[in-house]
Design a protein around this motif. Structure first.
Motif, PDB file in Angstrom:
ATOM      1  N   GLU A   1      66.825  60.368 -87.729  1.00  0.00           N
ATOM      2  CA  GLU A   1      66.741  59.038 -88.523  1.00  0.00           C
ATOM      3  C   GLU A   1      66.489  58.006 -87.561  1.00  0.00           C
ATOM      4  N   LYS A   2      67.046  58.044 -86.292  1.00  0.00           N
ATOM      5  CA  LYS A   2      66.893  56.893 -85.574  1.00  0.00           C
ATOM      6  C   LYS A   2      65.386  56.933 -84.941  1.00  0.00           C
ATOM      7  N   ALA A   3      64.664  57.853 -84.633  1.00  0.00           N
ATOM      8  CA  ALA A   3      63.375  57.963 -84.461  1.00  0.00           C
ATOM      9  C   ALA A   3      62.473  57.507 -85.627  1.00  0.00           C
ATOM     10  N   PHE A   4      62.761  57.832 -86.931  1.00  0.00           N
ATOM     11  CA  PHE A   4      62.022  57.119 -88.088  1.00  0.00           C
ATOM     12  C   PHE A   4      62.180  55.378 -88.069  1.00  0.00           C
ATOM     13  N   GLU A   5      63.419  55.028 -87.646  1.00  0.00           N
ATOM     14  CA  GLU A   5      63.649  53.672 -87.748  1.00  0.00           C
ATOM     15  C   GLU A   5      62.760  52.948 -86.716  1.00  0.00           C
TER      16      GLU A   5
ATOM     17  N   GLU B   1      47.492  56.571 -87.208  1.00  0.00           N
ATOM     18  CA  GLU B   1      48.490  57.412 -86.908  1.00  0.00           C
ATOM     19  C   GLU B   1      49.684  57.016 -86.079  1.00  0.00           C
ATOM     20  N   SER B   2      50.780  57.470 -86.221  1.00  0.00           N
ATOM     21  CA  SER B   2      52.001  57.128 -85.531  1.00  0.00           C
ATOM     22  C   SER B   2      52.810  58.316 -84.840  1.00  0.00           C
ATOM     23  N   PHE B   3      53.125  58.442 -83.650  1.00  0.00           N
ATOM     24  CA  PHE B   3      53.700  59.589 -83.097  1.00  0.00           C
ATOM     25  C   PHE B   3      54.866  58.985 -82.431  1.00  0.00           C
ATOM     26  N   GLY B   4      55.989  59.788 -82.504  1.00  0.00           N
ATOM     27  CA  GLY B   4      57.281  59.631 -81.690  1.00  0.00           C
ATOM     28  C   GLY B   4      57.791  60.957 -81.438  1.00  0.00           C
TER      29      GLY B   4
END
Length: 298
Positions: free
Chosen positions: A273-277, A253-256
């Motif tokens: 979008e930047k966080a997704f990238e 799992e990935s968190f930001g």
């Protein structure tokens, strides 16, 4: 009281003894001419309907804020209207006022349905006050000279047929981040060429016949739905091209964290979008990324 008394001539003067006018009081009195400055009294429905001689209406001077149903319906001579701040305008108030070309719509706090139906000379640009959340049903029905509109950030609902047959309405339509519904035929028979919308999902109500043409869609990079209000959307591949799914090992799992409070819809979408990238770069095997509102854990 004076229904169709076309023999009345000249400027309409208010007697100070009157406190209200009943339904259709001066309906059809086409002999009245010039500028009508309303006093702040009670006006019932269709009071000045079909008074075709008036050329301008002033509600600002005496702060008349309530305009009842059909008050100026069919007043084909009116060209200029000055509404008072925080006005409430009821249905059909200006229906068929075919010469109106200038009206301060941004001073109105509430519109009922079909206020400007068949106001064919109204050009805009159409702007709404910050207090307006709903663009009512048929508000600009068949106002085919309107060229541009601005849908502010406070607009949540665009009701059915709101801009029906506004054929001069073209160019880009920017929809606000918080919009909740775009109802049936709201932009039907317009010539809008582009829809700009940044949230990752469509509004809760997004009728498939909202638009009769198929405008270009400029949507968020994280918009994953197949259409927008019935307009097909596929940003990744041609409809007939094969889809290749590459095998991948299961990922952790990935968190930001993304701070999205404040700012307009475009800046918020770009932050996401930047966080997704960044997550994609640091977790190349991730096959699903989920955005969670931390408020649900409060």
């Amino acid at each position: 009281a004076f229904y169709c008394c076309s023999g009345f001539k000249g400027v309409f003067n208010f007697s100070l003894s009157y406190t209200e006018f009943c339904n259709e009081a001066f309906c059809g009195c086409s002999g009245f001419t010039g500028n009508l400055v309303l006093r702040d009294i009670i006006y019932h429905e269709y009071v000045f309907a079909n008074c075709s001689g008036f050329t301008s209406i002033d509600l600002q001077t005496n702060k008349v804020t309530n305009l009842n149903k059909g008050t100026f319906k069919g007043c084909i001579g009116i060209k200029d209207v000055k509404l008072a701040p925080k006005s409430i305008v009821h249905s059909y108030a200006f229906e068929g006022c075919t010469q109106i070309n200038d009206i301060n719509i941004d001073d109105v706090s509430l519109f009922y349905p079909y206020v400007f139906v068949n106001c064919v000379n109204l050009k805009g640009p159409i702007r709404f006050s910050d207090s307006i959340e709903n663009i009512s049903e048929g508000l600009f029905y068949n106002c085919y000279s309107i060229k541009s509109i601005e849908i502010g950030e406070n607009i949540k609902n665009i009701e059915q047929k709101a801009f029906y047959n506004c054929t001069s309405l073209s160019g880009s339509l920017v929809l606000p981040f918080n919009i909740e519904s775009i109802n049936e035929e709201s932009f039907y028979k317009t010539n809008i060429t582009e829809i700009i919308y940044y949230p990752p999902m469509p509004p809760a109500i997004c009728a498939s016949n909202s638009f009769s043409n198929k405008p270009k869609l400029t949507l968020s990079e994280i918009y994953i739905y197949a259409d927008f209000c019935g307009i097909p959307f596929d940003k990744n591949h041609d409809e007939n091209s094969p889809i290749e799914i590459q095998p991948s090992n299961p990922a952790n799992e990935s968190f930001g964290n993304v701070e999205i409070s404040g700012g307009d819809s475009e800046s918020i979408a770009k932050k996401i979008e930047k966080a997704f990238e960044e997550l994609r770069k640091s977790h190349k095997n991730t096959i699903k990324i989920v955005v969670v509102d931390p408020g649900v854990f409060d």
